[in-house]
Motif scaffolding. Structure first.
Motif, PDB file in Angstrom:
ATOM      1  N   VAL A   1       0.860  -1.195   0.000  1.00 21.31           N
ATOM      2  CA  VAL A   1       0.000   0.000   0.000  1.00 21.31           C
ATOM      3  C   VAL A   1       0.890   1.236   0.000  1.00 21.31           C
ATOM      4  N   ALA A   2       0.292   2.353  -0.371  1.00 18.25           N
ATOM      5  CA  ALA A   2       1.033   3.616  -0.399  1.00 18.25           C
ATOM      6  C   ALA A   2       1.465   4.008   1.012  1.00 18.25           C
ATOM      7  N   ASN A   3       2.609   4.657   1.105  1.00 16.14           N
ATOM      8  CA  ASN A   3       3.071   5.212   2.371  1.00 16.14           C
ATOM      9  C   ASN A   3       2.232   6.455   2.631  1.00 16.14           C
ATOM     10  N   ASP A   4       1.211   6.327   3.479  1.00 12.49           N
ATOM     11  CA  ASP A   4       0.243   7.392   3.705  1.00 12.49           C
ATOM     12  C   ASP A   4      -0.140   7.417   5.187  1.00 12.49           C
ATOM     13  N   PRO A   5       0.612   8.181   5.997  1.00 14.69           N
ATOM     14  CA  PRO A   5       0.329   8.217   7.434  1.00 14.69           C
ATOM     15  C   PRO A   5      -1.096   8.671   7.775  1.00 14.69           C
ATOM     16  N   ASP A   6      -1.683   9.544   6.955  1.00 13.12           N
ATOM     17  CA  ASP A   6      -3.069   9.958   7.234  1.00 13.12           C
ATOM     18  C   ASP A   6      -4.027   8.776   7.100  1.00 13.12           C
ATOM     19  N   ALA A   7      -3.832   7.984   6.047  1.00 11.24           N
ATOM     20  CA  ALA A   7      -4.647   6.774   5.891  1.00 11.24           C
ATOM     21  C   ALA A   7      -4.360   5.816   7.035  1.00 11.24           C
ATOM     22  N   GLY A   8      -3.090   5.716   7.432  1.00  8.32           N
ATOM     23  CA  GLY A   8      -2.720   4.847   8.548  1.00  8.32           C
ATOM     24  C   GLY A   8      -3.437   5.227   9.827  1.00  8.32           C
ATOM     25  N   LYS A   9      -3.563   6.538  10.104  1.00  9.59           N
ATOM     26  CA  LYS A   9      -4.278   6.988  11.305  1.00  9.59           C
ATOM     27  C   LYS A   9      -5.743   6.587  11.249  1.00  9.59           C
ATOM     28  N   TRP A  10      -6.340   6.732  10.067  1.00  9.88           N
ATOM     29  CA  TRP A  10      -7.746   6.370   9.919  1.00  9.88           C
ATOM     30  C   TRP A  10      -7.933   4.861  10.113  1.00  9.88           C
ATOM     31  N   VAL A  11      -7.050   4.074   9.502  1.00 11.49           N
ATOM     32  CA  VAL A  11      -7.149   2.613   9.597  1.00 11.49           C
ATOM     33  C   VAL A  11      -6.924   2.156  11.034  1.00 11.49           C
ATOM     34  N   ILE A  12      -5.962   2.756  11.727  1.00  8.89           N
ATOM     35  CA  ILE A  12      -5.723   2.344  13.112  1.00  8.89           C
ATOM     36  C   ILE A  12      -6.910   2.732  13.994  1.00  8.89           C
ATOM     37  N   GLY A  13      -7.582   3.822  13.653  1.00  7.99           N
ATOM     38  CA  GLY A  13      -8.803   4.187  14.372  1.00  7.99           C
ATOM     39  C   GLY A  13      -9.886   3.127  14.210  1.00  7.99           C
ATOM     40  N   LEU A  14     -10.032   2.625  12.989  1.00  8.50           N
ATOM     41  CA  LEU A  14     -11.000   1.556  12.735  1.00  8.50           C
ATOM     42  C   LEU A  14     -10.573   0.282  13.458  1.00  8.50           C
ATOM     43  N   HIS A  15      -9.290  -0.016  13.423  1.00  5.01           N
ATOM     44  CA  HIS A  15      -8.721  -1.177  14.132  1.00  5.01           C
ATOM     45  C   HIS A  15      -9.102  -1.113  15.617  1.00  5.01           C
ATOM     46  N   LYS A  16      -8.939   0.051  16.228  1.00  2.12           N
ATOM     47  CA  LYS A  16      -9.277   0.217  17.648  1.00  2.12           C
ATOM     48  C   LYS A  16     -10.787   0.141  17.875  1.00  2.12           C
ATOM     49  N   THR A  17     -11.557   0.748  16.982  1.00  4.92           N
ATOM     50  CA  THR A  17     -13.014   0.780  17.123  1.00  4.92           C
ATOM     51  C   THR A  17     -13.615  -0.619  17.078  1.00  4.92           C
ATOM     52  N   LEU A  18     -13.069  -1.479  16.227  1.00  3.34           N
ATOM     53  CA  LEU A  18     -13.608  -2.837  16.106  1.00  3.34           C
ATOM     54  C   LEU A  18     -13.356  -3.679  17.350  1.00  3.34           C
ATOM     55  N   TRP A  19     -12.457  -3.225  18.215  1.00  5.90           N
ATOM     56  CA  TRP A  19     -12.209  -3.977  19.445  1.00  5.90           C
ATOM     57  C   TRP A  19     -13.420  -3.923  20.363  1.00  5.90           C
ATOM     58  N   THR A  20     -14.238  -2.851  20.311  1.00  4.31           N
ATOM     59  CA  THR A  20     -15.423  -2.757  21.168  1.00  4.31           C
ATOM     60  C   THR A  20     -16.414  -3.880  20.878  1.00  4.31           C
ATOM     61  N   PRO A  21     -16.807  -4.100  19.613  1.00  2.78           N
ATOM     62  CA  PRO A  21     -17.692  -5.254  19.392  1.00  2.78           C
ATOM     63  C   PRO A  21     -17.024  -6.582  19.741  1.00  2.78           C
TER      64      PRO A  21
END
Length: 185
Positions: A131-151
């Motif tokens: 994937v492209a080196n894109d820290p902004d996308a990385g922040k968004w993806v890690i946010g989703l990664h963390k959010t999915l831990w709740t369910p």
């Protein structure tokens, strides 16, 4: 290796080992992430490096568990379960598998978005995803990664409560299907 036995009422030894390895890995990984939550730099890396490696481990073990389950179906559910209990159990298990794949893949994708692979406990390097080196996308993806831990936590709670309900209220020996040494009714 065990053979398929559709008349058994316990999970196979392989399924039991994979279940408990994944369960322990998920709990340890959650604790590692919690420990790193408010740290930065090298202090955070002490927890995040094993967190990432353990995430890859969960991913691999989950794929193995799914393959094993396809080749060696689980024992049938207790015929006394209500329809809603059967449906809820199937739903919870399906979502568990989805999350046990999605959460580690998202973590790996986020790490890859920063241009890094995953150091697998110092043994080898799991390469970054292409994937492209894109820290902004990385922040968004890690946010989703963390959010999915709740369910995931909710499902873990439902799974434990369901097993305890069947064991202690229904008294059907449900825990004996997945805990070695416990007998069935």
């Amino acid at each position: 290796m065990e053979t398929i036995n559709t008349h058994r009422d316990r999970y196979s030894a392989v399924a039991i080992v994979l279940h408990w390895l994944i369960a322990i890995a998920l709990i340890v990984n959650w604790r590692l992430a919690e420990a790193a939550e408010h740290l930065e730099g090298p202090a955070a890396a002490v927890y995040m490096n094993p967190h990432k490696a353990l995430g890859i481990t969960v991913l691999v073990l989950t794929v193995l568990r799914i393959v094993w389950r396809l080749v060696n179906p689980p024992p049938p559910m207790d015929p006394n379960y209500a329809t809603w209990e059967r449906m809820l159990a199937k739903f919870v298990h399906a979502v568990f598998y989805i999350l046990m794949i999605a959460i580690p893949v998202l973590g790996w994708l986020a790490t890859s978005s920063y241009g890094f692979g995953v150091d697998f406990f110092g043994l080898f390097q799991v390469p970054a995803l292409p994937v492209a080196n894109d820290p902004d996308a990385g922040k968004w993806v890690i946010g989703l990664h963390k959010t999915l831990w709740t369910p995931m936590m909710i499902l873990i709670g439902l799974h434990i409560l369901g097993a305890l309900k069947h064991q202690f209220f229904d008294k059907n020996g449900e825990l004996g299907r997945m805990i070695p040494g416990l007998g069935r009714r």
